[in-house]
Design an enzyme around this catalytic site. Structure first.
Site, PDB file in Angstrom:
ATOM      1  N   CYS A 106       0.669  -1.061  -0.147  1.00  0.00           N
ATOM      2  CA  CYS A 106       0.013   0.046  -0.120  1.00  0.00           C
ATOM      3  C   CYS A 106       0.931   1.410  -0.196  1.00  0.00           C
ATOM      4  O   CYS A 106       1.942   1.283   0.997  1.00  0.00           O
ATOM      5  CB  CYS A 106      -0.987   0.016   1.337  1.00  0.00           C
ATOM      6  SG  CYS A 106      -1.950  -1.363   1.517  1.00  0.00           S
TER       7      CYS A 106
ATOM      8  N   ARG B  67       4.773   0.473  -6.579  1.00  0.00           N
ATOM      9  CA  ARG B  67       4.806  -0.467  -5.337  1.00  0.00           C
ATOM     10  C   ARG B  67       3.761  -1.539  -5.480  1.00  0.00           C
ATOM     11  O   ARG B  67       4.044  -2.702  -4.854  1.00  0.00           O
ATOM     12  CB  ARG B  67       4.413   0.410  -4.133  1.00  0.00           C
ATOM     13  CG  ARG B  67       5.302   1.359  -3.700  1.00  0.00           C
ATOM     14  CD  ARG B  67       4.828   2.397  -2.667  1.00  0.00           C
ATOM     15  NE  ARG B  67       4.662   1.667  -1.649  1.00  0.00           N
ATOM     16  CZ  ARG B  67       5.664   1.726  -0.257  1.00  0.00           C
ATOM     17  NH1 ARG B  67       6.703   2.221  -0.765  1.00  0.00           N
ATOM     18  NH2 ARG B  67       5.173   1.528   0.655  1.00  0.00           N
TER      19      ARG B  67
ATOM     20  N   TRP C 274      -2.996  -2.556  -1.824  1.00  0.00           N
ATOM     21  CA  TRP C 274      -2.563  -3.969  -1.956  1.00  0.00           C
ATOM     22  C   TRP C 274      -3.141  -5.054  -1.339  1.00  0.00           C
ATOM     23  O   TRP C 274      -2.814  -5.064  -0.025  1.00  0.00           O
ATOM     24  CB  TRP C 274      -1.142  -4.039  -2.035  1.00  0.00           C
ATOM     25  CG  TRP C 274      -0.207  -5.328  -2.500  1.00  0.00           C
ATOM     26  CD1 TRP C 274      -0.232  -5.391  -4.043  1.00  0.00           C
ATOM     27  CD2 TRP C 274       0.124  -6.540  -2.061  1.00  0.00           C
ATOM     28  NE1 TRP C 274       0.341  -6.926  -4.115  1.00  0.00           N
ATOM     29  CE2 TRP C 274       0.802  -7.341  -2.838  1.00  0.00           C
ATOM     30  CE3 TRP C 274       0.014  -6.986  -0.887  1.00  0.00           C
ATOM     31  CZ2 TRP C 274       1.122  -8.594  -2.682  1.00  0.00           C
ATOM     32  CZ3 TRP C 274       0.453  -7.973  -0.333  1.00  0.00           C
ATOM     33  CH2 TRP C 274       0.986  -9.002  -1.257  1.00  0.00           C
TER      34      TRP C 274
ATOM     35  N   ASN D 282      -1.220   1.417   5.817  1.00  0.00           N
ATOM     36  CA  ASN D 282      -0.228   0.462   5.040  1.00  0.00           C
ATOM     37  C   ASN D 282       0.129  -0.638   6.331  1.00  0.00           C
ATOM     38  O   ASN D 282       0.605  -0.046   7.358  1.00  0.00           O
ATOM     39  CB  ASN D 282       0.878   0.839   4.452  1.00  0.00           C
ATOM     40  CG  ASN D 282       1.924   0.162   3.838  1.00  0.00           C
ATOM     41  OD1 ASN D 282       1.552  -1.190   3.726  1.00  0.00           O
ATOM     42  ND2 ASN D 282       3.074   0.427   3.726  1.00  0.00           N
ATOM     43  N   GLY D 283      -0.161  -1.957   5.993  1.00  0.00           N
ATOM     44  CA  GLY D 283       0.201  -2.825   7.092  1.00  0.00           C
ATOM     45  C   GLY D 283      -0.889  -3.653   7.593  1.00  0.00           C
ATOM     46  O   GLY D 283      -1.751  -3.609   6.861  1.00  0.00           O
TER      47      GLY D 283
ATOM     48  N   GLU E  25      17.521 -16.683  -9.964  1.00  0.00           N
ATOM     49  CA  GLU E  25      17.311 -15.415 -10.496  1.00  0.00           C
ATOM     50  C   GLU E  25      16.846 -15.246 -11.821  1.00  0.00           C
ATOM     51  O   GLU E  25      15.657 -14.322 -11.829  1.00  0.00           O
ATOM     52  CB  GLU E  25      18.609 -14.357 -10.265  1.00  0.00           C
ATOM     53  CG  GLU E  25      18.510 -12.899 -10.501  1.00  0.00           C
ATOM     54  CD  GLU E  25      17.174 -12.319  -9.790  1.00  0.00           C
ATOM     55  OE1 GLU E  25      16.783 -12.993  -8.988  1.00  0.00           O
ATOM     56  OE2 GLU E  25      16.788 -11.294 -10.202  1.00  0.00           O
TER      57      GLU E  25
ATOM     58  N   LYS F  19      12.941 -13.738 -12.412  1.00  0.00           N
ATOM     59  CA  LYS F  19      12.632 -12.555 -13.434  1.00  0.00           C
ATOM     60  C   LYS F  19      11.515 -13.193 -14.331  1.00  0.00           C
ATOM     61  O   LYS F  19      10.645 -12.466 -14.704  1.00  0.00           O
ATOM     62  CB  LYS F  19      13.954 -12.276 -14.031  1.00  0.00           C
ATOM     63  CG  LYS F  19      14.950 -11.316 -13.491  1.00  0.00           C
ATOM     64  CD  LYS F  19      14.655 -10.120 -13.020  1.00  0.00           C
ATOM     65  CE  LYS F  19      13.732 -10.106 -11.662  1.00  0.00           C
ATOM     66  NZ  LYS F  19      14.615  -9.952 -10.344  1.00  0.00           N
TER      67      LYS F  19
ATOM     68  N   GLU G 206       8.080 -13.720 -12.617  1.00  0.00           N
ATOM     69  CA  GLU G 206       7.210 -12.714 -12.125  1.00  0.00           C
ATOM     70  C   GLU G 206       6.917 -11.634 -13.186  1.00  0.00           C
ATOM     71  O   GLU G 206       5.806 -10.935 -12.863  1.00  0.00           O
ATOM     72  CB  GLU G 206       8.069 -12.093 -11.088  1.00  0.00           C
ATOM     73  CG  GLU G 206       9.332 -11.262 -11.312  1.00  0.00           C
ATOM     74  CD  GLU G 206      10.037 -10.860 -10.418  1.00  0.00           C
ATOM     75  OE1 GLU G 206       9.372 -10.327  -9.548  1.00  0.00           O
ATOM     76  OE2 GLU G 206      11.423 -10.481 -10.410  1.00  0.00           O
TER      77      GLU G 206
ATOM     78  N   HIS H 200      18.264 -36.758 -10.960  1.00  0.00           N
ATOM     79  CA  HIS H 200      17.469 -37.060  -9.735  1.00  0.00           C
ATOM     80  C   HIS H 200      16.062 -36.975  -9.805  1.00  0.00           C
ATOM     81  O   HIS H 200      15.329 -37.077  -8.610  1.00  0.00           O
ATOM     82  CB  HIS H 200      18.339 -36.618  -8.579  1.00  0.00           C
ATOM     83  CG  HIS H 200      19.643 -36.875  -8.434  1.00  0.00           C
ATOM     84  ND1 HIS H 200      20.104 -38.163  -8.414  1.00  0.00           N
ATOM     85  CD2 HIS H 200      20.758 -36.237  -8.582  1.00  0.00           C
ATOM     86  CE1 HIS H 200      21.534 -38.137  -8.309  1.00  0.00           C
ATOM     87  NE2 HIS H 200      21.859 -37.014  -8.550  1.00  0.00           N
TER      88      HIS H 200
ATOM     89  N   LYS I 192       6.221  -3.764  -4.947  1.00  0.00           N
ATOM     90  CA  LYS I 192       7.573  -3.585  -4.834  1.00  0.00           C
ATOM     91  C   LYS I 192       8.312  -3.656  -3.535  1.00  0.00           C
ATOM     92  O   LYS I 192       9.427  -4.191  -3.275  1.00  0.00           O
ATOM     93  CB  LYS I 192       7.822  -2.195  -5.447  1.00  0.00           C
ATOM     94  CG  LYS I 192       9.303  -1.750  -5.516  1.00  0.00           C
ATOM     95  CD  LYS I 192       9.998  -2.399  -6.392  1.00  0.00           C
ATOM     96  CE  LYS I 192      11.391  -2.252  -6.556  1.00  0.00           C
ATOM     97  NZ  LYS I 192      12.290  -3.159  -7.199  1.00  0.00           N
TER      98      LYS I 192
HETATM   99  C1  F6R Z   1      12.022  -9.845  -7.619  1.00  0.00           C
HETATM  100  C2  F6R Z   1      11.977  -8.801  -6.297  1.00  0.00           C
HETATM  101  C3  F6R Z   1      11.662  -9.551  -5.095  1.00  0.00           C
HETATM  102  C4  F6R Z   1      12.424  -8.722  -3.942  1.00  0.00           C
HETATM  103  C5  F6R Z   1      12.175  -9.260  -2.428  1.00  0.00           C
HETATM  104  C6  F6R Z   1      12.955  -8.480  -1.411  1.00  0.00           C
HETATM  105  O1  F6R Z   1      12.443  -9.097  -8.858  1.00  0.00           O
HETATM  106  O2  F6R Z   1      11.818  -7.738  -6.494  1.00  0.00           O
HETATM  107  O3  F6R Z   1      11.874 -10.935  -5.224  1.00  0.00           O
HETATM  108  O4  F6R Z   1      13.799  -8.928  -4.096  1.00  0.00           O
HETATM  109  O5  F6R Z   1      10.819  -9.032  -2.407  1.00  0.00           O
HETATM  110  O6  F6R Z   1      12.706  -7.213  -1.576  1.00  0.00           O
HETATM  111  P1  F6R Z   1      13.842  -6.034  -0.816  1.00  0.00           P
HETATM  112  O7  F6R Z   1      15.103  -6.314  -1.598  1.00  0.00           O
HETATM  113  O8  F6R Z   1      13.346  -4.818  -1.083  1.00  0.00           O
HETATM  114  O9  F6R Z   1      13.973  -6.687   0.455  1.00  0.00           O
END
Ligand code: F6R
Length: 609
Positions: free
Chosen positions: A2, A27, A74, A100-101, A482, A486, A489, A505, A604
């Site tokens: 949020c 976000r 959110w 937010n929370g 990673e 990517k 997502e 395996h 985000k």
């Molecule tokens: C993926 C992504 C998330 C963040 C994760 C941790 O592209 O952005 O997996 O890496 O939510 O977020 P931070 O780094 O802000 O703690």
């Protein structure tokens, strides 16, 4: 998560709030709303979906008020809908809040408000209790009512409140969720994140846990939980508006991928002096303390966790100290072996990820020394750490993390080299050779980016497949995780990463003609082994795209396609090999027409557990 924006000043708050909310879109959100103090009391307008839907809703109304609060939601409690969107108004319409929370004890509070005050709740949210609670507690002193409400609430939250009877005032309160106050000219703001306010000001206050902020057009007052006024240093934000805007790129994600050479250079150059000594600015650990640790724990989530996997490899190799890497949400609940001989490294772009923050607190309570690698200056993780090592990546707006990851890797390398040199577990020659490799990395990343059109063509060919596997050995397996994250997502393609040696395996059962396998084969020491694993999947008719170092053309014999990265030491190849994977995900998602910067269901900054 949020987003919150509030404005109090001499102009129409609506314009500032809508503009600020748009800056917080990155976000992640599913609905948006606004509350204004108007001549006729508080007016609330809210709508499911994009901010554009909210704008369309109020387009033909002459909404006006010089004080207001806005929100992008959110969903956690209750589905995304018009009714569950914030702001929430109290039953008597005297109070409106944005939050937010999570209010953990909202069920108990709801019951009490219903039984004792006859409040009938309109929404399925936990947040509505804040508005109802403050209104029943408000006996003409909003500040006191907020303190009384907070004393009854459990959970993590930042919220903003306006009251019908106290015009020209916003009160906000923070506990474990981000909150800042912005200092304008003749106006003041609250927000959950700096980009919301960059257009209007460059001076902010960071609000700490258990603090209240009271904004009027003339002043911003910060008080502690007992109502004592606090002095706070003004923080000058040196991000430019361009940093937080797309700058001609189609998406923030692409812009941020292209910013990596600069970001890597920045993170690196600030730490290396003219004699090639590493200076760990922000870290006050002494030589003796560093030598005294018998274990390192790296804890993070998502992409940051993947940077930690590389960190384990390089710290163990260079500093010869055991390293455990853990997912933050797992770490805190399994009674980990942590004590005062543990160096706990938290990695976080936002510095607000609740899981990471909670793990950090757990480790701290057990006596560990906390070092964090963080991008957002002044964020909660940074503030609660003993030492902070910043990634100087600049604001990362796209939900999918790119430049934060590569700069987190740079920090891992610097820490590993520094510790290795101190502990005399690496030779001076090795130290200098890896440092030279790191310094050469930005130019090599540029070179990969200059060939982005090859990756784009590959994406155009493969974007409509439904299963993709990422495989690699050693450091390549860390990068495979990673690359897979990517892709899934932002393109919503089912992807899976696995250490290549582990395929046989079980997972190899999934290989069938035309399954896509992205194989990372950048580790010279493991090249032959990797070729064998590629042959195994190729024999099952998989479509293999290999990532290899220039010159290793042998890979072409076993791959359907090959993407080359410049020659480099095995240790630093993650800095390079991740870039084609980022580009591939980006172009696949673009080809599919997905909302790249704001993928569905994601946020985000994840400030809930
Ligand atoms: C993926 C992504 C998330 C963040 C994760 C941790 O592209 O952005 O997996 O890496 O939510 O977020 P931070 O780094 O802000 O703690």
């Amino acid at each position: 998560m949020c987003g919150i924006v509030g404005y109090v000043g001499g102009n129409n708050a609506k314009d500032y709030i809508i503009d600020g909310l748009k800056k917080l879109e990155y976000r992640g959100y599913d609905s948006a709303g606004i509350a204004l103090q108007s001549e006729n009391g508080i007016v609330v307008r809210k709508k499911e979906g994009k901010i554009a839907n909210l704008e369309a809703l109020i387009e033909n109304e002459k909404l006006y008020g010089t004080t207001g609060i806005g929100h992008t939601r959110w969903a956690t409690h209750g589905a995304p809908s018009d009714i569950n969107a914030h702001p929430h108004m109290s039953q008597d319409e005297s109070i409106a809040i944005v939050h937010n929370g999570i209010v953990e004890n909202y069920m108990d509070l709801k019951k009490m408000l219903n039984e004792e005050y006859g409040i009938v709740f309109k929404t399925e949210t936990d947040s509505e209790v804040i508005a109802q609670l403050i209104s029943v507690l408000n006996k003409g002193d909003l500040e006191k009512a907020v303190y009384d409400a907070v004393a009854m609430m459990r959970g993590a939250y930042a919220f903003g409140v306006i009251a019908k009877d106290e015009p020209n005032k916003i009160i906000a309160y923070r506990k474990d969720a981000p909150l800042i106050a912005g200092l304008g000219k003749g106006c003041n703001f609250i927000a959950s994140d700096i980009p919301a306010l960059l257009k209007y000001l460059d001076e902010i206050y960071l609000i700490e846990n258990d603090e209240m902020v009271i904004c009027t057009p003339e002043r911003v007052i910060i008080k502690d939980k007992d109502g004592r006024e606090l002095k706070r240093k003004v923080l000058h934000v040196n991000w430019s508006l361009e940093d937080a805007e797309k700058d001609g790129y189609e998406h923030f994600m692409l812009k941020e991928i292209y910013e990596q050479p600069k970001a890597i250079k920045e993170t690196l150059n600030r730490r290396i002096d003219e004699n090639d000594n590493i200076t760990l600015d922000g870290i006050t650990l002494t030589k003796e303390q560093l030598e005294d640790f018998n274990k390192v724990y790296i804890v993070a989530c998502g992409t940051a966790y993947h940077a930690g996997l590389v960190g384990k490899y390089v710290i163990e190799k260079m500093a010869r100290i055991p390293v455990e890497v853990d997912i933050a949400s797992e770490f805190r609940y399994r009674d980990p072996f942590v004590d005062d001989k543990t160096l706990f490294i938290a990695i976080s772009q936002s510095g607000e990820t609740l899981d990471t923050l909670a793990a950090l607190r757990e480790a701290k309570s057990k006596g560990a020394r906390i070092l964090s690698i963080v991008n957002v200056v002044g964020s909660s993780v940074a503030r609660e750490s003993d030492d902070v090592f910043y990634t100087w990546a600049g604001p990362e707006i796209a939900v999918a993390s790119t430049k934060a990851y590569t700069t987190q890797l740079v920090c891992m390398y610097l820490i590993a080299l520094y510790m290795g040199r101190l502990r005399e577990t690496i030779s001076e020659e090795y130290y200098r050779s890896i440092l030279a490799e790191l310094k050469a990395a930005p130019a090599k990343v540029e070179k990969i980016l200059s060939r982005a059109s090859d990756i784009e063509s590959l994406a155009k060919m493969l974007y409509n497949r439904s299963n993709v596997f990422f495989i690699g050995r050693g450091l390549d397996s860390a990068v495979a995780y990673e690359g897979s994250l990517k892709l899934k997502e932002i393109s919503y393609i089912n992807s899976f990463a696995i250490a290549a040696g582990e395929l046989k395996h079980g997972t190899i059962a999934l290989m069938e003609p035309e399954t896509i396998v992205i194989s990372l084969a950048t580790q010279d020491a493991l090249f032959e082994k990797m070729v064998s694993n590629i042959v195994e999947v190729k024999a099952r008719m998989a479509h293999v795209v290999s990532i290899a170092k220039e010159g290793n053309t042998k890979i072409e014999e076993t791959s359907t396609e090959t993407v080359y990265i410049p020659q480099c030491a095995d240790e630093v190849s993650p800095l390079l090999s991740v870039v084609p994977l980022q580009l591939f995900s980006y172009y696949v998602a673009r080809e599919k027409g997905e909302d790249i910067d704001k993928p569905r269901n994601l946020a985000k900054s994840v400030t809930v557990e």
